[in-house]
Design an enzyme around this catalytic site. Sequence first.
Site, PDB file in Angstrom:
ATOM      1  CB  SER A 143      44.334  61.116  67.492  1.00 13.49           C
ATOM      2  OG  SER A 143      43.651  60.161  67.634  1.00 13.49           O
ATOM      3  CE1 TYR A 156      45.248  61.342  62.299  1.00 13.24           C
ATOM      4  CE2 TYR A 156      44.921  59.574  64.118  1.00 13.24           C
ATOM      5  CZ  TYR A 156      44.297  60.669  63.530  1.00 13.24           C
ATOM      6  OH  TYR A 156      43.735  61.788  64.165  1.00 13.24           O
TER       7      TYR A 156
END
Length: 255
Positions: A143, A156
């Site tokens: 990401s 995350y």
Amino acid sequence: MTLEGKVALVTGSGQGIGQAIAVRMAQEGADVIVDDRNIGESAEETAAAIRKLGRRVYIFQGDLAKMDDNRRMIAEGVTELGKIDILVNNAGVEKRADFWAITEQDFDFVLNINLKGTFFATQDFVKHLLDTKRPGRVINISSVHEELPFPHFATYCASKGALKMLCRDLAVELGPFGVTVNNIAPGAIETPINRNLLGNPGLVQALLGHIPLGRLGKPDDVASLATFLASDEAGYVTGSTFFVDGGLLWSYHEQ
């Protein structure tokens, strides 16, 4: 950019980016193991699209947070399709919470899938390659948040930041065996994980103001790069992160 004769395992390929990668690799000639935590209509759609292309497909249901499922995923994939050449670690989750409110359960939920599951699925895959004395490809779907802060999503960010270093380390350790390891770091992609964002036009417009290309990404934007990295054309590419974000990561500017 052919994958003829290759077998790809794509985790979390029942929907979104994983589904697009699985189908694109099948278009390029690969047989595919479709993995998802819950095998429902969407995963069956992925498998049906692969079969329609004339490729073999095996559907596996398992939880990446469980080590027994990881081992079984590799073992069953090899039994059903004969081997595995490409592992795409796509499955991932996120959970919004203020840092001071994150529970151990929240932490384990995100890290066990995004990092621990990816780590040990890759380990089992590499053991298969070493046992069969073959090269291979590992592609992690990371990401932009392996670089870009994302307040209220500390777990995350921690998981994706760890994937950045894991990619670099494994590229060095596994390179002598002909195994390449790369990360793809998507930005804002139109997928189910972003359903809350996509359902808020105001948030979407604000986000678009930070994306130089002026649009959200599509799963196919990621799938095309993953397929290249899985191919022989990318045989000298390893240890790198490739951002697929329309320029979002580097677009900060003064108003």
